[in-house]
Write an enzyme that holds these catalytic residues in place. Structure first.
Site, mmCIF file in Angstrom:
data_model
loop_
_atom_site.group_PDB
_atom_site.id
_atom_site.type_symbol
_atom_site.label_atom_id
_atom_site.label_comp_id
_atom_site.label_asym_id
_atom_site.label_seq_id
_atom_site.Cartn_x
_atom_site.Cartn_y
_atom_site.Cartn_z
ATOM 1 N N ASP A 1 1.972 -6.023 -2.913
ATOM 2 C CA ASP A 1 0.985 -6.487 -4.088
ATOM 3 C C ASP A 1 1.311 -5.628 -5.207
ATOM 4 O O ASP A 1 0.980 -6.049 -6.527
ATOM 5 C CB ASP A 1 -0.582 -6.664 -3.656
ATOM 6 N N GLU B 1 -4.311 12.542 -1.888
ATOM 7 C CA GLU B 1 -4.092 12.030 -3.299
ATOM 8 C C GLU B 1 -5.326 12.156 -4.005
ATOM 9 O O GLU B 1 -5.708 12.932 -4.750
ATOM 10 C CB GLU B 1 -3.724 10.511 -3.240
#
Length: 336
Positions: free
Chosen positions: A20, A200
């Protein structure tokens, strides 16, 4: 983004790419046309809905770009076509092997089952001539335990039949990796290999938990430098890091890219790899990622070769595919 005139590799591997996040404006138009959906914008306005610029404020602004692609990816036909178009676009860019990931539970808003979604993406990827592997993403969040278990069960059923591995994606800072111990205990018993987005939006402890769970790769891993012992452990154990430079830059995973640790990790023997993550959102491709690393950090031709060999080693693929990839990247390397 700065470009250089030097000659880069003409064959690439991308191990970390979200379906996506790879919906460019031309793919969005194709998906909208085939479904009779009116896009909310066109031209530059459409590009702005699907991508961020260098002035991206934070991860939230980055994540807003997934809204339209997800609306366009709620039918089997759309998922099939999107998977094919993304794979073909990568082939045209010189990618010889890609591992594409998606969360089937995010594509069930109009009546699809997760199985329908997985089948559709597998069929779409099979239409392309590029070698691909599919990674199914479980999601971080509340109240989605059953959905994640279903994703994990589908990965076990389809392993070796289009699916290569599992992942855990989503808001790492809000839903810590440690919360998913029960899920990964079950996944470990199934024998499905997995990577986990970690290090992250959260720190080094997130990566430690991912390794405790049995992750054989780490998605991003930028922040392991906060724990020198963890850096040494990852180097010693040969755990590959799926690093995504421009994604980390735009989401502010690293506030100042002069502190980006990629070259330090490479120098200490960690199996770092270079990937795109969400190429449409970042307006990038895999060659651009290598250009960026060369122009910004001086990544040499030999280091680029090593990074690509790292990717071949790290791939969730069988030994024959890995040998083929290495031969494509560095002819004769398998004979040494």
């Amino acid at each position: 983004m700065e470009r250089t005139d030097r000659i880069f590799p003409d064959k690439y591997i991308d191990l970390h790419l979200h379906l996506d996040g790879a919906v460019t404006s031309d793919i969005a138009k194709r998906l909208a046309d085939m479904q009779g959906i009116a896009l909310p914008a066109d031209g530059e306005a459409l590009e702005k809905l699907l991508s961020v610029g260098d002035d991206c404020k934070d991860l939230n602004e980055f994540l807003d770009c997934f809204e339209l692609p997800l609306k366009l990816l709620q039918t089997t036909e759309a998922l099939n076509e999107c998977a094919y178009l993304v794979a073909e676009k990568m082939r045209e860019q010189g990618v010889i092997y890609a591992e594409i990931r998606f969360a089937p539970q995010l594509h069930c808003e109009k009546g699809l089952t997760q199985r329908n979604a997985v089948d559709a993406v597998i069929r779409g990827l099979s239409r392309s001539t590029i070698k691909t592997g599919l990674i199914l993403c479980c999601m971080r969040g509340e109240g989605i335990e059953e959905k994640n278990l279903e994703t994990a069960e589908l990965a076990e059923e389809y392993l070796g039949k289009g699916v290569n591995a599992l992942d855990l994606a989503g808001a790492e800072g809000l839903f810590p990796t440690e919360n998913f111990a029960e899920l990964f205990a079950k996944i470990r018993k199934s024998g499905v290999p997995f990577t986990i987005h970690a290090g992250e939006a959260d720190g080094a402890e997130s990566v430690r938990k991912a390794l405790e769970f049995g992750a054989s790769r780490i998605g991003h891993g930028v922040r392991i430098k906060e724990d020198p012992e963890l850096v040494s452990l990852i180097a010693k154990r040969g755990i590959p890091l799926e690093m995504c430079p421009n994604s980390n830059r735009l989401t502010r995973a690293v506030e100042d890219m002069k502190d980006y640790p990629f070259m330090d990790y490479l120098a200490c023997g960690i199996k770092v790899t270079i990937n795109t993550d969400d190429p449409a959102i970042e307006s990038t491709d895999i060659a651009e990622e290598f250009r960026y690393m060369e122009s910004r950090f001086g990544l040499t031709a030999e280091q680029q070769r090593q990074v690509l060999l790292n990717s071949a080693d790290a791939a969730f693929a069988d030994d024959d595919v890995k040998k083929w990839l290495k031969e494509q990247i560095a002819p004769g390397v398998n004979e040494k």
